[in-house]
Design a protein around this motif. Sequence first.
Motif, PDB file in Angstrom:
ATOM      1  N   ARG A  96       2.790   7.645 -13.289  1.00  0.00           N
ATOM      2  CA  ARG A  96       3.001   7.011 -11.984  1.00  0.00           C
ATOM      3  C   ARG A  96       1.690   7.005 -11.202  1.00  0.00           C
ATOM      4  O   ARG A  96       0.907   7.950 -11.273  1.00  0.00           O
ATOM      5  CB  ARG A  96       4.082   7.753 -11.210  1.00  0.00           C
ATOM      6  CG  ARG A  96       5.443   7.684 -11.889  1.00  0.00           C
ATOM      7  CD  ARG A  96       6.535   8.313 -11.042  1.00  0.00           C
ATOM      8  NE  ARG A  96       7.795   8.300 -11.799  1.00  0.00           N
ATOM      9  CZ  ARG A  96       8.212   9.294 -12.567  1.00  0.00           C
ATOM     10  NH1 ARG A  96       7.483  10.392 -12.654  1.00  0.00           N
ATOM     11  NH2 ARG A  96       9.341   9.191 -13.239  1.00  0.00           N
ATOM     12  N   PHE A  97       1.474   5.931 -10.463  1.00  0.00           N
ATOM     13  CA  PHE A  97       0.265   5.833  -9.643  1.00  0.00           C
ATOM     14  C   PHE A  97       0.605   5.065  -8.367  1.00  0.00           C
ATOM     15  O   PHE A  97       1.666   4.418  -8.269  1.00  0.00           O
ATOM     16  CB  PHE A  97      -0.875   5.156 -10.411  1.00  0.00           C
ATOM     17  CG  PHE A  97      -0.573   3.758 -10.872  1.00  0.00           C
ATOM     18  CD1 PHE A  97      -0.947   2.651 -10.112  1.00  0.00           C
ATOM     19  CD2 PHE A  97       0.084   3.533 -12.081  1.00  0.00           C
ATOM     20  CE1 PHE A  97      -0.670   1.362 -10.541  1.00  0.00           C
ATOM     21  CE2 PHE A  97       0.361   2.245 -12.516  1.00  0.00           C
ATOM     22  CZ  PHE A  97      -0.018   1.158 -11.746  1.00  0.00           C
ATOM     23  N   THR A  98      -0.287   5.123  -7.416  1.00  0.00           N
ATOM     24  CA  THR A  98      -0.058   4.511  -6.101  1.00  0.00           C
ATOM     25  C   THR A  98      -0.845   3.214  -5.977  1.00  0.00           C
ATOM     26  O   THR A  98      -2.030   3.151  -6.332  1.00  0.00           O
ATOM     27  CB  THR A  98      -0.480   5.482  -4.983  1.00  0.00           C
ATOM     28  OG1 THR A  98       0.240   6.701  -5.138  1.00  0.00           O
ATOM     29  CG2 THR A  98      -0.181   4.895  -3.615  1.00  0.00           C
ATOM     30  N   LEU A  99      -0.187   2.178  -5.492  1.00  0.00           N
ATOM     31  CA  LEU A  99      -0.835   0.884  -5.306  1.00  0.00           C
ATOM     32  C   LEU A  99      -1.654   0.861  -4.015  1.00  0.00           C
ATOM     33  O   LEU A  99      -1.353   1.565  -3.044  1.00  0.00           O
ATOM     34  CB  LEU A  99       0.219  -0.224  -5.248  1.00  0.00           C
ATOM     35  CG  LEU A  99       1.049  -0.452  -6.527  1.00  0.00           C
ATOM     36  CD1 LEU A  99       2.134  -1.490  -6.260  1.00  0.00           C
ATOM     37  CD2 LEU A  99       0.154  -0.894  -7.676  1.00  0.00           C
ATOM     38  N   THR A 100      -2.681   0.018  -4.031  1.00  0.00           N
ATOM     39  CA  THR A 100      -3.503  -0.167  -2.821  1.00  0.00           C
ATOM     40  C   THR A 100      -3.034  -1.362  -2.004  1.00  0.00           C
ATOM     41  O   THR A 100      -3.429  -1.521  -0.846  1.00  0.00           O
ATOM     42  CB  THR A 100      -4.971  -0.378  -3.212  1.00  0.00           C
ATOM     43  OG1 THR A 100      -5.083  -1.591  -3.986  1.00  0.00           O
ATOM     44  CG2 THR A 100      -5.486   0.803  -4.029  1.00  0.00           C
ATOM     45  N   GLY A 101      -2.226  -2.238  -2.630  1.00  0.00           N
ATOM     46  CA  GLY A 101      -1.745  -3.434  -1.954  1.00  0.00           C
ATOM     47  C   GLY A 101      -2.552  -4.668  -2.260  1.00  0.00           C
ATOM     48  O   GLY A 101      -2.190  -5.773  -1.845  1.00  0.00           O
ATOM     49  N   THR A 102      -3.669  -4.526  -3.003  1.00  0.00           N
ATOM     50  CA  THR A 102      -4.516  -5.687  -3.319  1.00  0.00           C
ATOM     51  C   THR A 102      -4.321  -6.178  -4.750  1.00  0.00           C
ATOM     52  O   THR A 102      -4.917  -7.182  -5.142  1.00  0.00           O
ATOM     53  CB  THR A 102      -5.993  -5.317  -3.128  1.00  0.00           C
ATOM     54  OG1 THR A 102      -6.336  -4.257  -4.030  1.00  0.00           O
ATOM     55  CG2 THR A 102      -6.253  -4.874  -1.690  1.00  0.00           C
ATOM     56  N   GLU A 103      -3.521  -5.497  -5.556  1.00  0.00           N
ATOM     57  CA  GLU A 103      -3.378  -5.843  -6.968  1.00  0.00           C
ATOM     58  C   GLU A 103      -2.704  -7.211  -7.129  1.00  0.00           C
ATOM     59  O   GLU A 103      -1.680  -7.492  -6.493  1.00  0.00           O
ATOM     60  CB  GLU A 103      -2.555  -4.777  -7.701  1.00  0.00           C
ATOM     61  CG  GLU A 103      -3.226  -3.419  -7.782  1.00  0.00           C
ATOM     62  CD  GLU A 103      -3.035  -2.577  -6.526  1.00  0.00           C
ATOM     63  OE1 GLU A 103      -3.562  -1.455  -6.481  1.00  0.00           O
ATOM     64  OE2 GLU A 103      -2.346  -3.052  -5.586  1.00  0.00           O
ATOM     65  N   GLN A 104      -3.294  -8.044  -7.976  1.00  0.00           N
ATOM     66  CA  GLN A 104      -2.749  -9.377  -8.214  1.00  0.00           C
ATOM     67  C   GLN A 104      -2.309  -9.586  -9.663  1.00  0.00           C
ATOM     68  O   GLN A 104      -1.415 -10.383  -9.929  1.00  0.00           O
ATOM     69  CB  GLN A 104      -3.794 -10.444  -7.850  1.00  0.00           C
ATOM     70  CG  GLN A 104      -4.181 -10.436  -6.385  1.00  0.00           C
ATOM     71  CD  GLN A 104      -5.238 -11.482  -6.076  1.00  0.00           C
ATOM     72  OE1 GLN A 104      -5.610 -12.292  -6.934  1.00  0.00           O
ATOM     73  NE2 GLN A 104      -5.740 -11.475  -4.837  1.00  0.00           N
ATOM     74  N   PRO A 145       0.831  -1.211   0.000  1.00  0.00           N
ATOM     75  CA  PRO A 145       0.000   0.000   0.000  1.00  0.00           C
ATOM     76  C   PRO A 145       0.865   1.261   0.000  1.00  0.00           C
ATOM     77  O   PRO A 145       1.843   1.357   0.747  1.00  0.00           O
ATOM     78  CB  PRO A 145      -0.807  -0.129   1.300  1.00  0.00           C
ATOM     79  CG  PRO A 145      -0.802  -1.587   1.613  1.00  0.00           C
ATOM     80  CD  PRO A 145       0.517  -2.105   1.130  1.00  0.00           C
ATOM     81  N   GLY A 146       0.515   2.197  -0.887  1.00  0.00           N
ATOM     82  CA  GLY A 146       1.236   3.460  -0.957  1.00  0.00           C
ATOM     83  C   GLY A 146       2.466   3.441  -1.839  1.00  0.00           C
ATOM     84  O   GLY A 146       3.113   4.478  -2.027  1.00  0.00           O
ATOM     85  N   GLU A 147       2.807   2.276  -2.412  1.00  0.00           N
ATOM     86  CA  GLU A 147       3.978   2.184  -3.289  1.00  0.00           C
ATOM     87  C   GLU A 147       3.688   2.928  -4.598  1.00  0.00           C
ATOM     88  O   GLU A 147       2.612   2.802  -5.185  1.00  0.00           O
ATOM     89  CB  GLU A 147       4.278   0.717  -3.585  1.00  0.00           C
ATOM     90  CG  GLU A 147       5.607   0.471  -4.249  1.00  0.00           C
ATOM     91  CD  GLU A 147       6.741   0.393  -3.246  1.00  0.00           C
ATOM     92  OE1 GLU A 147       7.872   0.663  -3.647  1.00  0.00           O
ATOM     93  OE2 GLU A 147       6.484   0.074  -2.060  1.00  0.00           O
ATOM     94  N   THR A 148       4.664   3.721  -5.075  1.00  0.00           N
ATOM     95  CA  THR A 148       4.513   4.447  -6.338  1.00  0.00           C
ATOM     96  C   THR A 148       5.158   3.649  -7.458  1.00  0.00           C
ATOM     97  O   THR A 148       6.348   3.298  -7.384  1.00  0.00           O
ATOM     98  CB  THR A 148       5.158   5.843  -6.251  1.00  0.00           C
ATOM     99  OG1 THR A 148       4.513   6.596  -5.223  1.00  0.00           O
ATOM    100  CG2 THR A 148       5.014   6.582  -7.574  1.00  0.00           C
ATOM    101  N   VAL A 149       4.381   3.358  -8.499  1.00  0.00           N
ATOM    102  CA  VAL A 149       4.868   2.527  -9.599  1.00  0.00           C
ATOM    103  C   VAL A 149       4.384   3.109 -10.927  1.00  0.00           C
ATOM    104  O   VAL A 149       3.554   4.020 -10.971  1.00  0.00           O
ATOM    105  CB  VAL A 149       4.369   1.065  -9.472  1.00  0.00           C
ATOM    106  CG1 VAL A 149       4.850   0.427  -8.179  1.00  0.00           C
ATOM    107  CG2 VAL A 149       2.847   1.007  -9.575  1.00  0.00           C
ATOM    108  N   SER A 150       4.918   2.553 -12.009  1.00  0.00           N
ATOM    109  CA  SER A 150       4.397   2.817 -13.354  1.00  0.00           C
ATOM    110  C   SER A 150       4.518   1.533 -14.151  1.00  0.00           C
ATOM    111  O   SER A 150       5.272   0.621 -13.779  1.00  0.00           O
ATOM    112  CB  SER A 150       5.157   3.954 -14.042  1.00  0.00           C
ATOM    113  OG  SER A 150       6.505   3.592 -14.277  1.00  0.00           O
TER     114      SER A 150
END
Length: 652
Positions: free
Chosen positions: A612-620, A563-568
Motif C-alpha cells: 500500500r502507498f499514498t497518492l499525491t493526487g497528480t498521478e495520471q 492526495p493522501g489516498e491509500t491504494v495498492s
Amino acid sequence: MTHPSPSTTAHDPDSPVDPQPRWIGVALLALLLVSFGLRAWDAAQGLNAHRYYDERYPLKNVSAILLHGEIRPRNAFYTSLSYLPQTAALAASQWLFEVTRYEPFAIYSASSDGYSPTAYLICRLINVLYGTLSLWVLFLIGRRIYSPAVGLLAAAILAAFGRHVQSSGEFKPDILVLFLVTLTFYWTLAAAFRPSLRRFLLVGVGVGLSVSAKYTGVAAAIPLTAAVLAEGRRDRRQWLWLVLAGVASVVTFVILNPFLDVVFDSISFLSHTYATTGAEEESGHWVVFTRQIQFLSDQHGPVVTAFVGLGVLGLLWRIFRPASEDARERRLGSILVLCLLLGYSVLHALGMTLFRGQNYLPVVPFSSLAAAWAMVELWRWLCLRFPWLAWRPVAALVWAGVGAALVAQQETLVYVRVVPTTFSLMNEELLGELDPTGMRHVVYERPLGTFDTGGRPRRPLVTPVDRLTAVPPAFLDGTDVEVFPQSRLDGPAADFYRDRVARCARDQVEIVGVRWFHSRGEPIVILRHLWELVGDPVDLQVRRPDEDSPFLVGRVPEGLTKPGETVSLMFWIPRGAAGRDVDQLRLDPGGRSVPIFDTGRRLNRLFRTSTRFTLTGTEQRVRVPSIGTDDPARGYGLELYEWRPETAPAHP
C-alpha cells in the motif's frame, strides 16, 4: 582342494546362543516399543498428498492395481515390493469398509489425489513396522557376532539415526531396503559360518527381495561375495553356490518385477536425471564421497561418528591382529561388516555423481554396529584399568545414561518433526483468515522462520525483515499483520515494540505461546490492523501507447486520485508471456517507482501485487516497463485498489 566345514559355535546363526541376561531382553523390548510408538506418531501427521512429494510414485502403482486392475506398474522408480504389501493392506481395509460401512476403513475420499487419511496411515505404518524390525534384526546380528550388549547398543544407535526416523514414517522403500539388506546380512552370516547350497540360495533370494524394494538393495550382495573371497576362494563348491545365489536373486527379482521394459526405462530415466542434476550442482564422485561422511556425521552426531571411526579402525586391527577371544566366526563377521560398510561406500561414490541421503541408508546399520562395538570395547579396556567401573551399580548407571541419551535423541527428533513451532502455528492461522489472500500484507522478523504458503495458488504479500526497527513505522502501518518475538518487548528496543503494540486494540494483539505437545520455540506476538477495501477494484485497462512500445500503460480515471489516498496495485501476466520478471511499476508523471511482488497464480494468470502507498493526487497513468514488443496487450491486466483502516475489530 579343501572343503572347510566349521564346527558349530556360539556365534553360529543356526546354533543356540549363550543365554543372555534378562535385562537385555527387557531393554530390547522397551526400545522396540518406544521406537515403534515414536515413528507411528510421526507417520500419523499430514495424512495427505502434500507432506511427502515422492509418495505419489508408489501410489500411482497402487492405483493401477486397485482402481484399474492392472499389475503392469505405471513406473519402476521404486520396484514392486515398495508398494505390493501396502496394496494388499489397502485392499483389505476397503473390503472391511464395504462389509461394515465403517467410515474409518475407507481408503478413498474427495481429496486431491482421491485417497483418504486412512490410506496414508496404513501405507506409512507398514514402513514403521519395517523400521522397527530392522532394529531387531540388527540386534540379532550384533549378538551373533559380538555379544548381546553390542547388539542392543547398535539397535539403540540406529533407532536414534535421524534419517532412519524420517524414512520409517514415509511411504517410500528406503526403510524397507534397509531392513531387507540387514536381514539378508543375517542370513549371510549363516552361509559364511556354515556354507551350504541352501544357505547360499536363501541369501540370493534376500538379494532379489532387496533389489525388488529399491535398486540400492544390491548392497546385500556384497557380504556373501566377500565371505567367499575371504574364506572359500579355494572351494569350488562355494564359487558354484555363489553363482547359483546370483541366479536365485535374478529369478526372484524377475518374478516380482516381470515388466522389465518398465524397469529399464525407469533406470534409464533415473540415471539421466541424476547425471544431469549432478552436473547442474557441480557435483562429482569426490563430492559424493565427502558427503557420505558428512551425512553420517550429521545424522549420527559427532560423538557417535567418532566411535564409528574408532570402530572401523579397531575392527581392521582385530581382523589382522585378532585377540585371544576372537573366534574365527567373530573375525569373519567383522570382515563382512566392514565389507558392506566400506565396500558400499566406495561403490556408491564411484557409481554416483549426485548424493542423496536415502540412497546411502543401507550402510547405516553397520556404521551403528561399528560404533557400538567400539563403545563396548572401550568400556572393557577402561574396566581393566579402573576395576571399580566394573562394579554393577556403576556400570548400570553409566550404560543407563548412554541408553537414555540415545532414546532421548530419537524422542527429540520426532518431537521436533511433529510439534509445530509457534511461527508455524501463526503461519497456518494467518493463511486461514487473511482475505482476500493475494491482497493482504504480512511483515515478520526473519529469524523466526520462513513463511510457508502451503502450496496454495494465491498467497499474501510477505515481507521478512531482520528487525521491525529497521522499517519505517509508516510502512508498518500500511501492512495488515506484524509478527515479532515476544522477547523484543523486554529487549534494547522495547519502547519501539511496545509502541507498536499500543497502536492496536487489545483484541487485535495475540501472543502465541509455548505449550507441550502443541507448540515449541519462542513465544511470538501477532499485531493485526487489517485494512478494509473501499468499493470495487478499478480496471486501468492496460494497452501499448503504440505498436513498437516496449511497455504497457494503464490510465488512471480522472478524479480518482486524491492526495493522501491509500491504494495498492495488482498486475497480472498471462502464463507463458513476457513480464514474469517485472518487479516494479512506474507512476507518471514523474516516474515514481512502485515495487510489486509475487502473490501467486490463478488459472492462467500470474499475479504481482504492490504494498500500500499514498497518492499525491497528480498521478495520471501507471507504466509497466520491460514487457517487450512480441506479446499483445490482451491478456495482461492492471487493477487499482482503494483502502481505509478497518473500523470494526479485526480479530475478536
